[in-house]
Design an enzyme around this catalytic site. Structure first.
Site, short mmCIF file in Angstrom:
data_model
loop_
_atom_site.label_atom_id
_atom_site.label_comp_id
_atom_site.label_asym_id
_atom_site.label_seq_id
_atom_site.Cartn_x
_atom_site.Cartn_y
_atom_site.Cartn_z
N GLY A 142 0.82 -1.21 0.00
CA GLY A 142 0.00 0.00 0.00
C GLY A 142 0.86 1.26 0.00
CG LEU A 164 -2.87 -7.06 -0.85
CD1 LEU A 164 -3.80 -6.36 0.11
CD2 LEU A 164 -1.69 -7.64 -0.09
CB ALA A 191 -1.98 -3.20 0.39
CB SER A 197 -9.72 0.35 10.91
OG SER A 197 -10.76 1.29 10.85
CD GLU A 233 -15.59 2.58 10.08
OE1 GLU A 233 -16.56 1.86 9.78
OE2 GLU A 233 -15.72 3.75 10.47
CE1 TYR A 291 -11.01 -0.80 5.51
CE2 TYR A 291 -12.08 0.05 7.48
CZ TYR A 291 -10.94 -0.10 6.71
OH TYR A 291 -9.75 0.42 7.13
N PRO A 309 -25.80 2.11 4.68
CG PRO A 309 -25.73 0.19 3.36
CD PRO A 309 -24.99 1.45 3.66
CB ALA A 310 -24.96 -0.31 9.21
CD GLU A 311 -22.27 6.78 9.44
OE1 GLU A 311 -21.19 6.18 9.62
OE2 GLU A 311 -22.47 7.53 8.47
P1 NAP Z 1 -5.42 4.19 0.81
O1 NAP Z 1 -4.92 5.58 0.56
O2 NAP Z 1 -6.76 3.78 0.29
O3 NAP Z 1 -4.32 3.18 0.22
C1 NAP Z 1 -4.60 1.82 0.02
C2 NAP Z 1 -3.40 1.15 -0.63
O4 NAP Z 1 -3.68 -0.25 -0.79
C3 NAP Z 1 -3.06 1.70 -2.03
O5 NAP Z 1 -1.68 1.75 -2.16
C4 NAP Z 1 -3.63 0.62 -2.95
O6 NAP Z 1 -2.96 0.52 -4.17
C5 NAP Z 1 -3.34 -0.63 -2.11
N1 NAP Z 1 -4.15 -1.78 -2.55
C6 NAP Z 1 -5.49 -1.88 -2.53
N2 NAP Z 1 -5.87 -3.06 -3.00
C7 NAP Z 1 -4.74 -3.74 -3.34
C8 NAP Z 1 -4.47 -5.03 -3.89
N3 NAP Z 1 -5.45 -5.83 -4.19
N4 NAP Z 1 -3.18 -5.39 -4.08
C9 NAP Z 1 -2.17 -4.55 -3.77
N5 NAP Z 1 -2.36 -3.32 -3.24
C10 NAP Z 1 -3.64 -2.92 -3.03
O7 NAP Z 1 -5.42 3.86 2.36
P2 NAP Z 1 -4.71 4.64 3.58
O8 NAP Z 1 -5.62 5.70 4.07
O9 NAP Z 1 -3.31 4.93 3.22
O10 NAP Z 1 -4.74 3.50 4.71
C11 NAP Z 1 -3.69 2.54 4.83
C12 NAP Z 1 -4.21 1.34 5.60
O11 NAP Z 1 -4.67 1.74 6.89
C13 NAP Z 1 -5.40 0.62 4.97
O12 NAP Z 1 -5.29 -0.75 5.26
C14 NAP Z 1 -6.61 1.19 5.69
O13 NAP Z 1 -7.68 0.25 5.66
C15 NAP Z 1 -6.03 1.36 7.08
N6 NAP Z 1 -6.61 2.44 7.91
C16 NAP Z 1 -6.69 3.71 7.42
C17 NAP Z 1 -7.18 4.71 8.23
C18 NAP Z 1 -7.26 6.14 7.76
O14 NAP Z 1 -7.98 6.92 8.39
N7 NAP Z 1 -6.56 6.51 6.71
C19 NAP Z 1 -7.57 4.40 9.55
C20 NAP Z 1 -7.44 3.10 10.00
C21 NAP Z 1 -6.94 2.12 9.18
P3 NAP Z 1 -3.47 1.29 -5.51
O15 NAP Z 1 -2.77 2.62 -5.47
O16 NAP Z 1 -3.00 0.42 -6.62
O17 NAP Z 1 -4.96 1.38 -5.43
O1 F7E Z 2 -16.48 8.86 6.27
C1 F7E Z 2 -19.75 10.49 6.69
C2 F7E Z 2 -19.68 8.96 6.60
O2 F7E Z 2 -15.53 7.88 4.20
C3 F7E Z 2 -16.46 9.53 7.50
C4 F7E Z 2 -11.21 5.06 6.20
O3 F7E Z 2 -9.89 5.55 6.15
O4 F7E Z 2 -11.51 5.87 8.43
C5 F7E Z 2 -12.04 5.94 7.11
O5 F7E Z 2 -13.37 5.46 7.08
C6 F7E Z 2 -17.89 9.85 7.94
C7 F7E Z 2 -18.86 8.67 7.84
O6 F7E Z 2 -14.26 7.66 6.38
C8 F7E Z 2 -20.23 11.71 3.33
O7 F7E Z 2 -20.99 8.40 6.61
C9 F7E Z 2 -21.12 12.02 5.26
O8 F7E Z 2 -19.69 8.65 8.96
O9 F7E Z 2 -14.35 9.82 5.29
P1 F7E Z 2 -15.13 8.59 5.43
P2 F7E Z 2 -14.64 6.42 7.31
O10 F7E Z 2 -15.82 5.69 6.82
O11 F7E Z 2 -14.66 6.91 8.72
C10 F7E Z 2 -11.49 4.56 9.01
C11 F7E Z 2 -10.88 4.66 10.38
C12 F7E Z 2 -10.85 3.55 8.14
O12 F7E Z 2 -10.26 2.59 8.61
C13 F7E Z 2 -11.17 3.62 6.69
O13 F7E Z 2 -10.22 2.91 5.91
O14 F7E Z 2 -18.41 10.85 7.06
N1 F7E Z 2 -20.11 11.14 5.42
N2 F7E Z 2 -21.23 12.39 3.99
C14 F7E Z 2 -19.54 10.93 4.24
N3 F7E Z 2 -18.48 10.16 3.90
C15 F7E Z 2 -18.10 10.15 2.60
N4 F7E Z 2 -17.04 9.40 2.23
N5 F7E Z 2 -18.78 10.92 1.66
C16 F7E Z 2 -19.84 11.72 1.96
O15 F7E Z 2 -20.42 12.37 1.12
#
Ligand code: NAP
Ligand code: F7E
Length: 337
Positions: free
Chosen positions: A9, A62, A84, A128, A130, A152, A282-284
């Site tokens: 990733g 992956l 990733a 996460s 989540e 997710y 569908p579920a928040e």
């Molecule tokens: P991101 O920007 O969506 O990056 C996801 C990465 O995974 C990208 O490099 C993507 O590659 C790669 N990937 C997806 N499917 C793949 C596959 N099938 N094979 C190989 N690579 C693949 O996510 P991020 O925000 O940096 O988050 C990094 C990790 O932390 C993720 O696991 C996410 O679920 C977790 N996380 C994120 C947050 C947050 O708030 N950001 C919070 C908690 C946990 P491509 O460029 O090719 O698409």
């Molecule tokens: O939504 C609300 C939505 O998509 C945040 C990922 O990095 O963090 C991320 O997941 C909130 C939700 O992130 C819109 O319903 C309202 O309540 O920015 P989001 P997320 O779902 O919190 C966690 C920790 C991860 O692990 C994940 O990988 O915002 N919301 N209106 C909306 N969200 C989106 N995307 N778009 C809207 O229009």
């Protein structure tokens, strides 16, 4: 000896910041990327464009154990950061099967390959907030039970359990970060913070007139990705493997994020935000806020960015980039005979 790290990733938000962090620390940084990323690296690896001559990229997926096995067999990695994933929660409702396949099997393949070939390598799994989903207590800590509310979230609970099981069953150094939302100028455009910061900038430049959102009431604990990748690194430097919550401890609603982002450019969000049911889930997950006491005590970690600084940086960065792009467009048009 130079340490070798593998980041899956690496083209994502966190992967790009982590690669910078490890390079600065003198690591040899390897990245697992999808093959298409190498087809047009400048475009498909935009977030690491400035690092392309410093990191070593390997094509793999992956979904393919042999492709992972091949990379792990070639280098004696000291640390692996498995980031990733299909990371967009809304997409996991649309296609739960591919999210599960990538996130659960992908994590299992990674762990299995390391167990087979490099059992000494330290392994980080990107868990996460989540996973807490329908929260059982506020704030959430390492001892809060999981109740995921999306495919997710379910996939991340499975990844968490797999990672802990490899630690306990095979005595490997495997850790779970339980990271709350972290954002920044490199955040994907579909996530709500970037959708807001980018649209605010477009509205300011006269390129958009409305911002369509699903739910203004949801609350999140938003930090900056640059702070959070430091925590990942610290987790792998400890004497013993363990799991850590990483969070700011502050919660803000989507509405508050809008308010701050529009105010940054002297706009009133109530004039521009439109509620659009298509963006409801569908579920928040209503109220996420993390208790990172353990990480602060054991890792000595704490976030540097405040909420206001995060919003400001995202909005200003989008405004700058869009203004530059518009300027280019105007001068290009201007030169047409
Ligand atoms: P991101 O920007 O969506 O990056 C996801 C990465 O995974 C990208 O490099 C993507 O590659 C790669 N990937 C997806 N499917 C793949 C596959 N099938 N094979 C190989 N690579 C693949 O996510 P991020 O925000 O940096 O988050 C990094 C990790 O932390 C993720 O696991 C996410 O679920 C977790 N996380 C994120 C947050 C947050 O708030 N950001 C919070 C908690 C946990 P491509 O460029 O090719 O698409
Ligand atoms: O939504 C609300 C939505 O998509 C945040 C990922 O990095 O963090 C991320 O997941 C909130 C939700 O992130 C819109 O319903 C309202 O309540 O920015 P989001 P997320 O779902 O919190 C966690 C920790 C991860 O692990 C994940 O990988 O915002 N919301 N209106 C909306 N969200 C989106 N995307 N778009 C809207 O229009």
């Amino acid at each position: 000896m130079t340490k070798k790290a593998l980041i899956t990733g690496i083209t994502g938000q966190d992967g790009s910041y982590l690669a910078e962090e490890l390079l600065q620390r003198g690591y040899e940084v390897h990245g697992l990327v999808r093959r298409v990323a190498l087809e047009a690296p400048q475009r498909r690896t935009e977030r690491i464009a400035h690092l392309l001559d410093k990191v070593i990229l390997h094509p793999a997926s992956l979904e393919s154990y042999p492709s992972i096995f091949h990379i792990v067999s070639r280098y004696d990695f000291d640390e692996c950061y498995h980031l990733a994933a299909q990371s967009f929660v809304a997409e996991s409702f649309a296609d739960g099967f591919s999210t599960m396949n990538t996130n659960i099997n992908g994590t299992h393949y990674m762990l299995a390959a390391f167990r087979e070939l490099r059992p000494q390598c330290r392994f980080y799994f990107a868990g996460s907030s989540e996973m807490f989903g329908k929260v059982r207590e506020v704030p959430q800590s390492e001892s809060t039970p999981f109740h995921p509310r999306s495919p997710y979230g379910i996939s991340k609970v499975a990844g968490f359990d797999l990672t802990r099981n490899y630690r306990e069953a095979y005595d490997m150094f495997c850790v779970n970060g339980i990271l709350f939302n972290h954002e920044g100028p490199r955040r994907g455009f579909e996530f709500v913070t970037r959708k807001i910061s980018h649209t605010v900038a477009r509205i300011k430049l006269g390129l958009a007139s409305k911002l369509r959102l699903g739910n203004l009431e949801a609350q999140r604990d938003w930090g900056h990705a640059q702070d959070y990748v430091q925590a990942m690194y610290l987790m792998l430097q400890q004497p013993e493997p363990d799991d850590y919550v990483i969070a700011t401890g502050e919660s803000h609603s989507v509405g508050e994020f809008c308010d701050r982002a529009f105010a940054e450019l002297n706009l009133d969000y109530r004039k521009y935000v439109v509620i659009d049911e298509r963006f409801r889930r569908p579920a928040e997950v209503d109220q996420l806020v993390g208790d990172s006491t353990k990480a602060r005590k054991v890792l000595g970690w704490r976030p540097k960015y405040t909420f206001d600084e995060l919003v400001r940086e995202m909005v200003q960065s989008d405004l700058e980039a869009l203004s530059r792009a518009e300027g280019r467009e105007i001068s290009r048009l201007g030169s047409v005979p």
